[in-house]
Design a protein around this motif. Structure first.
Motif, PDB file in Angstrom:
ATOM      1  N   SER A  64      95.065 165.155  30.552  1.00  0.00           N
ATOM      2  CA  SER A  64      96.042 165.959  30.399  1.00  0.00           C
ATOM      3  C   SER A  64      97.278 165.552  28.944  1.00  0.00           C
ATOM      4  CB  SER A  64      97.399 167.050  31.850  1.00  0.00           C
ATOM      5  OG  SER A  64      96.745 166.686  32.712  1.00  0.00           O
ATOM      6  N   LYS A  83      86.945 169.451  33.829  1.00  0.00           N
ATOM      7  CA  LYS A  83      86.310 169.369  31.905  1.00  0.00           C
ATOM      8  C   LYS A  83      85.423 167.942  31.965  1.00  0.00           C
ATOM      9  CE  LYS A  83      88.350 165.434  28.705  1.00  0.00           C
ATOM     10  NZ  LYS A  83      89.094 164.169  28.905  1.00  0.00           N
ATOM     11  N   ASP A 113      90.827 179.852  30.095  1.00  0.00           N
ATOM     12  CA  ASP A 113      91.781 179.497  29.657  1.00  0.00           C
ATOM     13  C   ASP A 113      92.101 177.788  29.478  1.00  0.00           C
ATOM     14  OD1 ASP A 113      94.346 179.733  27.314  1.00  0.00           O
ATOM     15  OD2 ASP A 113      94.896 179.107  29.798  1.00  0.00           O
ATOM     16  N   GLU A 114      91.555 177.678  31.567  1.00  0.00           N
ATOM     17  CA  GLU A 114      91.558 175.963  31.270  1.00  0.00           C
ATOM     18  C   GLU A 114      90.650 175.497  30.561  1.00  0.00           C
ATOM     19  OE1 GLU A 114      92.527 174.852  35.413  1.00  0.00           O
ATOM     20  OE2 GLU A 114      92.844 176.654  35.590  1.00  0.00           O
ATOM     21  N   TRP A 117      90.706 175.042  27.145  1.00  0.00           N
ATOM     22  CA  TRP A 117      91.910 173.324  26.904  1.00  0.00           C
ATOM     23  C   TRP A 117      91.318 172.250  26.761  1.00  0.00           C
ATOM     24  CZ3 TRP A 117      97.078 170.901  25.955  1.00  0.00           C
ATOM     25  CH2 TRP A 117      96.730 170.440  26.424  1.00  0.00           C
ATOM     26  N   HIS A 118      90.683 172.000  28.069  1.00  0.00           N
ATOM     27  CA  HIS A 118      89.545 170.694  27.815  1.00  0.00           C
ATOM     28  C   HIS A 118      88.424 170.930  26.946  1.00  0.00           C
ATOM     29  CE1 HIS A 118      91.071 170.251  32.081  1.00  0.00           C
ATOM     30  NE2 HIS A 118      90.852 170.812  32.317  1.00  0.00           N
ATOM     31  N   ALA A 120      89.133 172.044  24.185  1.00  0.00           N
ATOM     32  CA  ALA A 120      89.819 171.623  22.468  1.00  0.00           C
ATOM     33  C   ALA A 120      90.045 169.619  22.954  1.00  0.00           C
ATOM     34  CB  ALA A 120      91.515 172.146  22.347  1.00  0.00           C
ATOM     35  N   VAL A 121      90.400 169.805  24.035  1.00  0.00           N
ATOM     36  CA  VAL A 121      90.679 168.679  23.908  1.00  0.00           C
ATOM     37  C   VAL A 121      89.658 167.691  24.055  1.00  0.00           C
ATOM     38  CG1 VAL A 121      91.640 166.247  26.043  1.00  0.00           C
ATOM     39  CG2 VAL A 121      93.046 168.554  25.596  1.00  0.00           C
ATOM     40  N   ASN A 157      92.029 177.096  20.343  1.00  0.00           N
ATOM     41  CA  ASN A 157      93.442 177.056  20.314  1.00  0.00           C
ATOM     42  C   ASN A 157      93.245 178.876  20.080  1.00  0.00           C
ATOM     43  OD1 ASN A 157      94.145 174.753  21.988  1.00  0.00           O
ATOM     44  ND2 ASN A 157      94.259 173.390  19.556  1.00  0.00           N
ATOM     45  N   ARG A 160      92.028 180.579  22.884  1.00  0.00           N
ATOM     46  CA  ARG A 160      93.305 180.709  24.128  1.00  0.00           C
ATOM     47  C   ARG A 160      94.333 181.672  24.285  1.00  0.00           C
ATOM     48  NH1 ARG A 160      95.984 176.040  24.639  1.00  0.00           N
ATOM     49  NH2 ARG A 160      95.927 177.072  27.651  1.00  0.00           N
ATOM     50  N   GLN A 161      94.698 181.798  22.221  1.00  0.00           N
ATOM     51  CA  GLN A 161      95.226 182.506  23.107  1.00  0.00           C
ATOM     52  C   GLN A 161      95.497 185.030  22.468  1.00  0.00           C
ATOM     53  OE1 GLN A 161      97.249 181.739  18.705  1.00  0.00           O
ATOM     54  NE2 GLN A 161      99.139 180.456  20.148  1.00  0.00           N
TER      55      GLN A 161
END
Length: 186
Positions: A64, A83, A113-114, A117-118, A120-121, A157, A160-161
């Motif tokens: 996170s 993830k 979306d999640e 996020w993962h 991108a991480v 990112n 995601r938008q």
């Protein structure tokens, strides 16, 4: 109007995670207070106090990006498993062992979306490993891999938008996943 001309006794607390996106007329009337994330030790202690064991607290906090609130939520929603699945998909994609369409379809069907996020991480973590030299966990090589991952991180990112817009999510993911760096090209 309230933001532009508040009464003399009014205090408005405006919270924005992207203050640069606020109009300049609003920003010019604000006093800025940045709230920093707590240190890792403090965040882990809070997570442990919230009921997580030390190992899980450290793992979800890392996943996170140091945000303990997100980490606590992630621990309850199976974020580590999600993830790991994303990492497996990206590894297979990079090695040419998976089809982009199948991954895009599975991602859009389950918490897209999640997953972004993962992803991108994961791209960020992989670029950090590559910056230290050598081969990353996903098989990418130092050098060209870092630039590709940086571009992919930014694109993830933006994607995601787009998922919150009228654009079809499957097409957004398909377009993004087509650009995942390949270990065969690196």
């Amino acid at each position: 109007k309230t933001l532009e001309e508040p009464s003399s006794r009014t205090i408005i607390v405006l919270v924005a995670d992207e203050p640069a996106r606020l109009p300049a007329t609003i920003r010019s009337r604000c006093q800025r207070f940045e709230i920093k994330l707590p240190g890792q030790a403090e965040a882990c202690a809070w997570l442990e106090h919230s009921g997580l064991d030390a190992r899980l607290a450290r793992l979800v906090l890392e996943a996170s990006l140091g945000n303990p609130g997100l980490a606590l939520q992630a621990s309850k929603e199976g974020a580590l498993e999600l993830k790991a699945g994303c990492q497996s998909d990206l590894r297979a994609l990079g090695h040419g062992r998976a089809q982009v369409l199948h991954i895009a379809e599975s991602w859009v069907a389950d918490r897209p979306d999640e997953r972004l996020w993962h992803a991108a991480v994961i791209a960020r973590e992989e670029s950090e490993r590559l910056a230290k030299g050598g081969v990353g966990e996903l098989g990418l090589q130092a050098g060209t891999g870092i630039a590709e991952l940086a571009a992919w991180f930014a694109a993830a990112n933006r994607a995601r938008q787009l998922l919150s817009s009228q654009v079809r999510g499957d097409l957004v993911l398909l377009d993004l996943l087509h650009t995942w760096p390949s270990s065969r090209r690196s």
